[in-house]
Scaffold this motif. Sequence first.
Motif, PDB file in Angstrom:
ATOM      1  N   ASP A  48      20.531  -2.900  -3.606  1.00  0.00           N
ATOM      2  CA  ASP A  48      20.403  -4.456  -3.631  1.00  0.00           C
ATOM      3  C   ASP A  48      19.005  -4.944  -2.986  1.00  0.00           C
ATOM      4  O   ASP A  48      18.767  -6.342  -3.090  1.00  0.00           O
ATOM      5  CB  ASP A  48      21.511  -5.126  -2.841  1.00  0.00           C
ATOM      6  N   LEU A  49      18.379  -3.970  -2.537  1.00  0.00           N
ATOM      7  CA  LEU A  49      17.246  -4.493  -1.901  1.00  0.00           C
ATOM      8  C   LEU A  49      15.690  -4.242  -2.463  1.00  0.00           C
ATOM      9  O   LEU A  49      14.775  -4.725  -2.224  1.00  0.00           O
ATOM     10  CB  LEU A  49      17.052  -4.100  -0.402  1.00  0.00           C
ATOM     11  N   GLY A  50      15.927  -3.374  -3.614  1.00  0.00           N
ATOM     12  CA  GLY A  50      14.521  -3.226  -4.280  1.00  0.00           C
ATOM     13  C   GLY A  50      13.772  -2.120  -3.179  1.00  0.00           C
ATOM     14  O   GLY A  50      12.763  -2.415  -2.937  1.00  0.00           O
ATOM     15  N   MET A  51      14.127  -1.169  -2.741  1.00  0.00           N
ATOM     16  CA  MET A  51      13.452  -0.187  -1.815  1.00  0.00           C
ATOM     17  C   MET A  51      12.290   0.320  -2.420  1.00  0.00           C
ATOM     18  O   MET A  51      11.327   0.251  -1.312  1.00  0.00           O
ATOM     19  CB  MET A  51      14.453   0.928  -1.511  1.00  0.00           C
ATOM     20  N   ALA A  52      12.089   0.557  -3.516  1.00  0.00           N
ATOM     21  CA  ALA A  52      10.845   1.027  -4.163  1.00  0.00           C
ATOM     22  C   ALA A  52       9.663   0.060  -3.940  1.00  0.00           C
ATOM     23  O   ALA A  52       8.508   0.331  -3.388  1.00  0.00           O
ATOM     24  CB  ALA A  52      10.999   1.279  -5.545  1.00  0.00           C
ATOM     25  N   ASP A  53      10.035  -1.098  -4.152  1.00  0.00           N
ATOM     26  CA  ASP A  53       9.206  -2.232  -4.084  1.00  0.00           C
ATOM     27  C   ASP A  53       8.751  -2.393  -2.445  1.00  0.00           C
ATOM     28  O   ASP A  53       7.692  -2.703  -2.093  1.00  0.00           O
ATOM     29  CB  ASP A  53       9.738  -3.701  -4.709  1.00  0.00           C
ATOM     30  N   ARG A  54       9.712  -2.507  -1.718  1.00  0.00           N
ATOM     31  CA  ARG A  54       9.552  -2.576  -0.247  1.00  0.00           C
ATOM     32  C   ARG A  54       8.817  -1.561   0.422  1.00  0.00           C
ATOM     33  O   ARG A  54       7.980  -1.575   1.206  1.00  0.00           O
ATOM     34  CB  ARG A  54      10.725  -2.499   0.373  1.00  0.00           C
ATOM     35  N   VAL A  55       8.923  -0.039   0.032  1.00  0.00           N
ATOM     36  CA  VAL A  55       8.327   0.941   0.231  1.00  0.00           C
ATOM     37  C   VAL A  55       6.468   0.842  -0.264  1.00  0.00           C
ATOM     38  O   VAL A  55       5.654   1.085   0.539  1.00  0.00           O
ATOM     39  CB  VAL A  55       8.993   2.406   0.171  1.00  0.00           C
ATOM     40  N   ASP A  56       6.748   0.537  -1.655  1.00  0.00           N
ATOM     41  CA  ASP A  56       5.443   0.592  -2.115  1.00  0.00           C
ATOM     42  C   ASP A  56       4.596  -0.954  -1.518  1.00  0.00           C
ATOM     43  O   ASP A  56       3.244  -0.460  -0.982  1.00  0.00           O
ATOM     44  CB  ASP A  56       5.381  -0.296  -3.504  1.00  0.00           C
ATOM     45  N   GLN A  57       5.099  -1.722  -0.889  1.00  0.00           N
ATOM     46  CA  GLN A  57       4.483  -2.900  -0.063  1.00  0.00           C
ATOM     47  C   GLN A  57       4.029  -2.108   1.287  1.00  0.00           C
ATOM     48  O   GLN A  57       2.774  -2.462   1.753  1.00  0.00           O
ATOM     49  CB  GLN A  57       5.199  -3.924   0.237  1.00  0.00           C
ATOM     50  N   LEU A  58       4.801  -1.375   1.997  1.00  0.00           N
ATOM     51  CA  LEU A  58       4.291  -0.803   3.397  1.00  0.00           C
ATOM     52  C   LEU A  58       3.270   0.047   3.153  1.00  0.00           C
ATOM     53  O   LEU A  58       2.165   0.111   3.906  1.00  0.00           O
ATOM     54  CB  LEU A  58       5.611   0.118   3.789  1.00  0.00           C
ATOM     55  N   PHE A  59       3.227   0.816   1.816  1.00  0.00           N
ATOM     56  CA  PHE A  59       2.212   1.960   1.635  1.00  0.00           C
ATOM     57  C   PHE A  59       0.827   1.145   1.173  1.00  0.00           C
ATOM     58  O   PHE A  59      -0.128   1.350   1.799  1.00  0.00           O
ATOM     59  CB  PHE A  59       2.453   2.708   0.355  1.00  0.00           C
ATOM     60  N   ALA A  60       0.982  -0.009   0.652  1.00  0.00           N
ATOM     61  CA  ALA A  60      -0.202  -0.908   0.116  1.00  0.00           C
ATOM     62  C   ALA A  60      -0.788  -1.633   1.064  1.00  0.00           C
ATOM     63  O   ALA A  60      -2.147  -1.737   1.567  1.00  0.00           O
ATOM     64  CB  ALA A  60      -0.013  -1.678  -0.978  1.00  0.00           C
ATOM     65  N   GLU A  61       0.023  -2.153   2.212  1.00  0.00           N
ATOM     66  CA  GLU A  61      -0.286  -3.148   2.995  1.00  0.00           C
ATOM     67  C   GLU A  61      -0.398  -2.612   4.659  1.00  0.00           C
ATOM     68  O   GLU A  61      -1.043  -3.493   5.381  1.00  0.00           O
ATOM     69  CB  GLU A  61       0.422  -4.538   2.936  1.00  0.00           C
ATOM     70  N   VAL A  62       0.457  -1.790   5.032  1.00  0.00           N
ATOM     71  CA  VAL A  62       0.617  -1.575   6.321  1.00  0.00           C
ATOM     72  C   VAL A  62       0.086   0.092   6.763  1.00  0.00           C
ATOM     73  O   VAL A  62      -0.537   0.034   7.890  1.00  0.00           O
ATOM     74  CB  VAL A  62       2.378  -1.596   6.950  1.00  0.00           C
ATOM     75  N   MET A  63       0.746   0.755   5.834  1.00  0.00           N
ATOM     76  CA  MET A  63       0.359   2.503   6.311  1.00  0.00           C
ATOM     77  C   MET A  63      -1.161   2.862   6.160  1.00  0.00           C
ATOM     78  O   MET A  63      -1.674   2.513   5.140  1.00  0.00           O
ATOM     79  CB  MET A  63       1.399   3.403   5.741  1.00  0.00           C
ATOM     80  N   GLY A  64      -1.812   3.664   6.894  1.00  0.00           N
ATOM     81  CA  GLY A  64      -2.906   4.159   6.690  1.00  0.00           C
ATOM     82  C   GLY A  64      -2.983   5.237   5.437  1.00  0.00           C
ATOM     83  O   GLY A  64      -1.952   5.706   5.216  1.00  0.00           O
ATOM     84  N   GLN A  65      -4.215   5.527   4.933  1.00  0.00           N
ATOM     85  CA  GLN A  65      -4.074   6.445   3.639  1.00  0.00           C
ATOM     86  C   GLN A  65      -3.732   7.877   3.951  1.00  0.00           C
ATOM     87  O   GLN A  65      -2.760   8.381   3.068  1.00  0.00           O
ATOM     88  CB  GLN A  65      -5.545   6.597   3.187  1.00  0.00           C
TER      89      GLN A  65
END
Length: 158
Positions: free
Chosen positions: A65-82
């Motif tokens: 119900d949370l759209g986890m792929a979008d949430r993880v994608d956002q973490l990868f794009a905005e928070v985590m290092g390459q």
Amino acid sequence: MTRRALLAGGALAAGAGTLVCAGLAPLPDAGSGLRVLSTEEAEIVEALADALWPEGNAIGIAAQDLGMADRVDQLFAEVMGQQSVTASRQVLRGLAAWPGFSGLDVAERLRKLQDWTGPDELLSRVAVDGVKAVLGLAYFNAPEVLSALGYRSFCHGE
């Protein structure tokens, strides 16, 4: 699952990760509507999250119900290092190499995760635990989950 199948799958995942690290098998482009994750990686994220936080879990919020792929994608794009993103994506690619993982029922997906993180499976345990940590960041930062847990942020006036 037999030990032979587990070892063969682990070798396949390690081989895929080695090819990606060596630049011989570059990571795929982002899927439609995503910034980092490929479509296949997004499917694996959803399948893993659904196994970890299925419908009717103790928290009361299903990952589906949370759209986890979008949430993880956002973490990868905005928070985590390459480097962390690349390593996580490599693990997701390795997990995707297991035929039919996304199509398994939730209980069987959870059994597979437990097989990969057994006490004698150091390499796969570290890899899968790293991806589970990323999924946990995405899940436990969802406003719905924070609310269900009764979390209040005093520094943000909530």
